[in-house]
Scaffold this motif. Structure first.
Motif, mmCIF file in Angstrom:
data_model
loop_
_atom_site.group_PDB
_atom_site.id
_atom_site.type_symbol
_atom_site.label_atom_id
_atom_site.label_comp_id
_atom_site.label_asym_id
_atom_site.label_seq_id
_atom_site.Cartn_x
_atom_site.Cartn_y
_atom_site.Cartn_z
ATOM 1 N N SER A 33 0.847 -1.265 -0.155
ATOM 2 C CA SER A 33 -0.024 0.060 -0.003
ATOM 3 C C SER A 33 1.035 1.353 0.002
ATOM 4 C CB SER A 33 -1.012 0.070 1.166
ATOM 5 O OG SER A 33 -2.038 -0.949 1.205
ATOM 6 N N VAL A 34 0.519 2.205 -0.880
ATOM 7 C CA VAL A 34 1.180 3.436 -0.920
ATOM 8 C C VAL A 34 0.031 4.394 -0.886
ATOM 9 C CG1 VAL A 34 2.604 4.725 -2.325
ATOM 10 C CG2 VAL A 34 2.832 2.465 -2.527
ATOM 11 N N ARG A 35 0.358 5.646 -0.098
ATOM 12 C CA ARG A 35 -0.580 6.741 -0.171
ATOM 13 C C ARG A 35 -0.723 7.557 -1.366
ATOM 14 N NH1 ARG A 35 0.152 9.638 5.570
ATOM 15 N NH2 ARG A 35 -0.610 8.099 6.928
ATOM 16 N N GLN A 36 -1.755 8.022 -1.712
ATOM 17 C CA GLN A 36 -1.646 8.910 -2.759
ATOM 18 C C GLN A 36 -1.307 10.367 -2.534
ATOM 19 O OE1 GLN A 36 -2.639 8.089 -5.619
ATOM 20 N NE2 GLN A 36 -4.228 7.013 -6.003
ATOM 21 N N LEU B 220 2.488 -5.392 -6.908
ATOM 22 C CA LEU B 220 1.428 -4.524 -7.329
ATOM 23 C C LEU B 220 1.359 -3.292 -6.517
ATOM 24 C CD1 LEU B 220 -1.361 -7.205 -7.577
ATOM 25 C CD2 LEU B 220 -0.516 -5.999 -9.397
ATOM 26 N N ILE B 221 0.737 -2.122 -7.061
ATOM 27 C CA ILE B 221 0.774 -0.826 -6.189
ATOM 28 C C ILE B 221 -0.582 -0.809 -5.709
ATOM 29 C CG2 ILE B 221 1.027 1.555 -6.223
ATOM 30 C CD1 ILE B 221 3.106 1.112 -8.324
ATOM 31 N N ARG B 222 -0.967 -0.721 -4.401
ATOM 32 C CA ARG B 222 -2.176 -0.469 -3.929
ATOM 33 C C ARG B 222 -2.464 0.969 -3.543
ATOM 34 N NH1 ARG B 222 -4.725 -0.098 1.080
ATOM 35 N NH2 ARG B 222 -6.819 -0.422 1.014
ATOM 36 N N ALA C 235 0.928 6.664 -5.132
ATOM 37 C CA ALA C 235 0.644 5.563 -5.869
ATOM 38 C C ALA C 235 0.390 6.057 -7.263
ATOM 39 C CB ALA C 235 -0.772 4.926 -5.045
ATOM 40 N N TRP C 236 -0.472 6.959 -7.594
ATOM 41 C CA TRP C 236 -0.441 7.629 -8.873
ATOM 42 C C TRP C 236 0.666 7.770 -9.564
ATOM 43 C CZ3 TRP C 236 0.172 11.702 -11.557
ATOM 44 C CH2 TRP C 236 -0.264 12.270 -12.726
#
Length: 144
Positions: free
Chosen positions: A5-8, A35-37, A11-12
């Motif tokens: 998990s990566v914060r916006q 995968l980037i969540r 992530a974008w």
């Protein structure tokens, strides 16, 4: 398949190939595709300050934080190859303590996904390839 998990907007930015480095407070020996969540949490004040910094310093425009179509949260948004981890890096994006370098990033259609365990100690988690409609052929394109 491994995911993190990566914060916006990180992530974008990563999924769309705008940046090749993500900052974490933990290291990993893993190298390869993941995968980037996009995480659920987004602090609008912090997001807007970061968006201004990215625009002014690196000429990167990020979507408005209220644009859920371009900036979804709580699901898989992309994939990339993790190529290394560093405690020092010349990138202006490096904030540490650990920088992960990425390559071959590509966005994926948003797929809502919440790992079975979440919280501040969440590191790697597994996502079935079928859950994001990712075939082995699509993954192979990353390596070419």
């Amino acid at each position: 398949m491994r995911a993190v998990s990566v914060r916006q907007p990180w992530a974008w930015l990563a999924a769309n190939g705008h940046i090749e480095l993500l900052n974490f407070d933990w290291t990993t020996s893993y190298r390869g595709e993941f995968l980037i969540r996009a995480g659920l949490k987004l602090v609008k004040r912090d997001y807007r300050a970061l968006a201004t910094q990215l625009r002014d310093q690196l000429d990167i425009e990020v979507p408005d934080c209220d644009d859920e179509a371009q900036l979804p949260r709580g699901g898989i948004v992309g994939m990339a190859l993790l190529t290394g981890t560093y405690v020092e890096h010349p990138s202006p994006l490096f904030r540490g303590p650990i920088g992960w370098t990425l390559s071959h990033a590509q966005p994926l259609p948003f797929t809502p996904f919440n790992p079975p365990h979440s919280g501040p100690d969440l590191h790697w988690f597994d996502v079935p390839r079928a859950a994001v409609g990712l075939s082995a052929i699509a993954a192979e394109r990353m390596h070419s």
